[in-house]
Design a protein around this motif. Structure first.
Motif, PDB file in Angstrom:
ATOM      1  N   GLN A  82       0.834  -1.207   0.000  1.00 46.20           N
ATOM      2  CA  GLN A  82       0.000   0.000   0.000  1.00 46.20           C
ATOM      3  C   GLN A  82       0.868   1.257   0.000  1.00 46.20           C
ATOM      4  O   GLN A  82       0.585   2.224  -0.707  1.00 46.20           O
ATOM      5  CB  GLN A  82      -0.931  -0.022   1.231  1.00 46.20           C
ATOM      6  CG  GLN A  82      -1.830   1.193   1.353  1.00 46.20           C
ATOM      7  CD  GLN A  82      -2.868   1.268   0.253  1.00 46.20           C
ATOM      8  OE1 GLN A  82      -3.216   0.233  -0.351  1.00 46.20           O
ATOM      9  NE2 GLN A  82      -3.360   2.467  -0.038  1.00 46.20           N
ATOM     10  N   ALA A  83       1.924   1.234   0.759  1.00 47.02           N
ATOM     11  CA  ALA A  83       2.827   2.387   0.809  1.00 47.02           C
ATOM     12  C   ALA A  83       3.516   2.596  -0.550  1.00 47.02           C
ATOM     13  O   ALA A  83       3.722   3.735  -1.011  1.00 47.02           O
ATOM     14  CB  ALA A  83       3.868   2.188   1.917  1.00 47.02           C
ATOM     15  N   GLU A  84       3.891   1.470  -1.198  1.00 39.71           N
ATOM     16  CA  GLU A  84       4.520   1.597  -2.530  1.00 39.71           C
ATOM     17  C   GLU A  84       3.537   2.194  -3.553  1.00 39.71           C
ATOM     18  O   GLU A  84       3.923   3.022  -4.385  1.00 39.71           O
ATOM     19  CB  GLU A  84       4.991   0.219  -2.993  1.00 39.71           C
ATOM     20  CG  GLU A  84       6.179  -0.312  -2.197  1.00 39.71           C
ATOM     21  CD  GLU A  84       6.600  -1.698  -2.661  1.00 39.71           C
ATOM     22  OE1 GLU A  84       5.860  -2.275  -3.521  1.00 39.71           O
ATOM     23  OE2 GLU A  84       7.628  -2.194  -2.200  1.00 39.71           O
ATOM     24  N   ARG A  85       2.283   1.737  -3.519  1.00 40.29           N
ATOM     25  CA  ARG A  85       1.283   2.296  -4.465  1.00 40.29           C
ATOM     26  C   ARG A  85       1.078   3.794  -4.229  1.00 40.29           C
ATOM     27  O   ARG A  85       0.964   4.580  -5.181  1.00 40.29           O
ATOM     28  CB  ARG A  85      -0.045   1.548  -4.321  1.00 40.29           C
ATOM     29  CG  ARG A  85      -0.004   0.154  -4.925  1.00 40.29           C
ATOM     30  CD  ARG A  85      -1.417  -0.395  -5.097  1.00 40.29           C
ATOM     31  NE  ARG A  85      -2.061  -0.546  -3.796  1.00 40.29           N
ATOM     32  CZ  ARG A  85      -2.009  -1.657  -3.064  1.00 40.29           C
ATOM     33  NH1 ARG A  85      -1.315  -2.718  -3.491  1.00 40.29           N
ATOM     34  NH2 ARG A  85      -2.671  -1.755  -1.905  1.00 40.29           N
ATOM     35  N   GLN A  86       1.021   4.224  -2.985  1.00 43.41           N
ATOM     36  CA  GLN A  86       0.841   5.644  -2.693  1.00 43.41           C
ATOM     37  C   GLN A  86       2.049   6.455  -3.189  1.00 43.41           C
ATOM     38  O   GLN A  86       1.883   7.549  -3.723  1.00 43.41           O
ATOM     39  CB  GLN A  86       0.681   5.832  -1.173  1.00 43.41           C
ATOM     40  CG  GLN A  86      -0.623   5.280  -0.611  1.00 43.41           C
ATOM     41  CD  GLN A  86      -1.828   6.054  -1.131  1.00 43.41           C
ATOM     42  OE1 GLN A  86      -1.753   7.232  -1.445  1.00 43.41           O
ATOM     43  NE2 GLN A  86      -2.968   5.334  -1.219  1.00 43.41           N
ATOM     44  N   HIS A  87       3.224   5.868  -3.063  1.00 45.30           N
ATOM     45  CA  HIS A  87       4.424   6.579  -3.541  1.00 45.30           C
ATOM     46  C   HIS A  87       4.431   6.713  -5.057  1.00 45.30           C
ATOM     47  O   HIS A  87       4.737   7.767  -5.618  1.00 45.30           O
ATOM     48  CB  HIS A  87       5.677   5.831  -3.046  1.00 45.30           C
ATOM     49  CG  HIS A  87       6.939   6.457  -3.522  1.00 45.30           C
ATOM     50  ND1 HIS A  87       7.755   5.883  -4.470  1.00 45.30           N
ATOM     51  CD2 HIS A  87       7.528   7.644  -3.201  1.00 45.30           C
ATOM     52  CE1 HIS A  87       8.782   6.664  -4.711  1.00 45.30           C
ATOM     53  NE2 HIS A  87       8.675   7.747  -3.918  1.00 45.30           N
ATOM     54  N   ARG A  88       4.089   5.637  -5.773  1.00 49.31           N
ATOM     55  CA  ARG A  88       4.044   5.702  -7.237  1.00 49.31           C
ATOM     56  C   ARG A  88       2.980   6.689  -7.719  1.00 49.31           C
ATOM     57  O   ARG A  88       3.184   7.438  -8.693  1.00 49.31           O
ATOM     58  CB  ARG A  88       3.781   4.313  -7.821  1.00 49.31           C
ATOM     59  CG  ARG A  88       4.989   3.385  -7.720  1.00 49.31           C
ATOM     60  CD  ARG A  88       4.792   2.178  -8.617  1.00 49.31           C
ATOM     61  NE  ARG A  88       3.601   1.422  -8.248  1.00 49.31           N
ATOM     62  CZ  ARG A  88       3.605   0.394  -7.385  1.00 49.31           C
ATOM     63  NH1 ARG A  88       4.752   0.029  -6.793  1.00 49.31           N
ATOM     64  NH2 ARG A  88       2.499  -0.263  -7.115  1.00 49.31           N
TER      65      ARG A  88
END
Length: 416
Positions: free
Chosen positions: A186-192
């Motif tokens: 989830q954190a990776e998706r928010q960063h992208r």
């Protein structure tokens, strides 16, 4: 007592008497008289006699020197002059010079007034002001848009940085086993997402800014064109006051206050008295092929030479410009517009059989033979100075009818 004789009734027989028997007319007139009458009848019935030329004008062919020259009437014109044409349309408001005045270069000649030009000038000025106001509005809108874009871009940059920080923290916690893999994803998706939004917004803002700048450039060029048109109108307004282009004497300047003029109207000219004068003659277009620079001419004012021939034919005439021979200045006292007689020499003098010029001198003419004029075919050459060159068909001493004949189809005529 004797008785008287008995009276007979009156019958008129005593008054009658016998008349002599009439003789024939032929015997009374005689044979000679009858012959005269017959001769008269024959004369009356024979064809009519030769037609008589009432007032013949005869000239004899003779040997002489044929001078191939043209008698012309030339007009004095200045060598250097400037035509005054109306540059603008309008009504004459003031006339500041008069015909014959000697003016200096730049001296005012007349002033025009043009309501249409004033109205057009005001209209163009309003258009320029409106376009400049539009440009100002667009510049303000561009500045506001850039400011809004900068704020939005700053917010997206902050969001992207926050998402990146959260992603790194979740990575550390996941490595230590404190968070599940789902939280890390989830954190990776928010960063992208934050990074993509930042890049897309930056590109959109650049495209919008480029479009606005291009629109402003086009509006600026339109304003510049309107300003140039306004400058031309202001310059044409200044040309309503016409000034002398050169110093000289005004000629043919007859402008009146209140007159209306339009562009191209010929108002007069300015002659430069220091430039000298020339002669301008009108020559029949028939002689155009034989006109070339360098031909000699004579006039009471001296020897001249043909300088130029203007080939434009007007009313069957061409204009020839003649100037005084090199080294000789134009005579003093000649003024533009003055007329002079001159003779233009087309060729050198030569010996030829000559005949006086006349309307009857054609390829078919009438030659005197005794008391009659007989039709004859001849071949004629050049014509100049009242003389015609005879190439064939005549002999020296032949008397020729140079006046027009009564009938050009008759073979013979009788002289009075």
């Amino acid at each position: 007592m004797s008785s008287s004789p008995t009276a007979l009734p009156a019958s008129g027989a005593a008054m009658d008497r016998a008349l002599p028997q009439p003789r024939r007319l032929a015997w009374r007139l005689g044979v000679p008289a009858l012959a005269v009458v017959a001769a008269g009848l024959l004369v009356a019935w024979r064809p009519s006699a030769l037609q008589t030329v009432a007032t013949p004008q005869l000239a004899a062919a003779h040997w002489g020197e044929f001078r191939d020259e043209l008698a012309l009437r030339a007009r004095v014109e200045p060598l250097r002059s400037v035509q005054l044409d109306a540059p603008e349309a309008g009504r004459v408001e003031a006339v500041l010079a008069h015909d014959g005045d000697v003016v200096a270069a730049g001296a005012p000649l007349y002033r025009l007034h043009s309501p249409e030009q004033e109205q057009l000038l005001m209209q163009r000025g309003a258009e320029v002001a409106q376009q400049m106001a539009n440009v100002s509005v667009q510049r303000s809108a561009l500045a506001a848009s850039l400011s809004t874009n900068r704020r939005e871009l700053a917010q997206l940059q902050a969001a992207q940085q926050q998402a990146e920080a959260d992603h790194r923290r979740q990575q550390q916690l996941a490595a230590a086993g404190f968070v599940s893999p789902a939280v890390l994803e989830q954190a990776e998706r928010q960063h992208r997402l934050a990074t993509a939004l930042l890049e897309q917004t930056r590109l959109d803002q650049q495209a919008e800014a480029e479009t606005r700048r291009q629109s402003l450039d086009e509006m600026a060029r339109a304003v510049q064109g309107l300003q140039q048109g306004l400058a031309l109108l202001q310059h044409s307004r200044e040309r309503l006051l016409q000034r002398a282009p050169i110093a000289g004497q005004l000629s043919g300047f007859q402008l009146q206050v209140g007159a209306s003029v339009k562009p191209g109207d010929r108002l007069g000219r300015i002659d430069d008295p220091a430039g000298g004068v020339q002669l301008v003659a009108e020559v029949d277009e028939f002689h155009l092929p034989r006109l070339h620079p360098g031909l000699s001419a004579t006039s009471p004012s001296g020897e001249l030479t043909l300088a130029q021939t203007l080939p434009q034919v007007q009313a069957g005439k061409v204009r020839a410009l003649l100037r005084w021979v090199e080294g000789a200045s134009s005579p003093h006292g000649l003024r533009p517009g003055q007329a002079l007689e001159l003779r233009l020499q087309l060729d050198r003098p030569s010996k030829a059989l000559l005949l006086a010029e006349g309307p009857g001198v054609q390829t078919t003419l009438y030659v005197r033979e005794g008391h009659e004029l007989h039709r004859r075919q001849v071949r004629l050459g050049r014509r100049a100075a009242g003389q015609v060159e005879v190439l064939a068909g005549l002999q020296p001493g032949d008397d020729v009818l140079i006046s027009p004949p009564p009938d050009t189809e008759a073979e013979r005529f009788a002289l009075p």
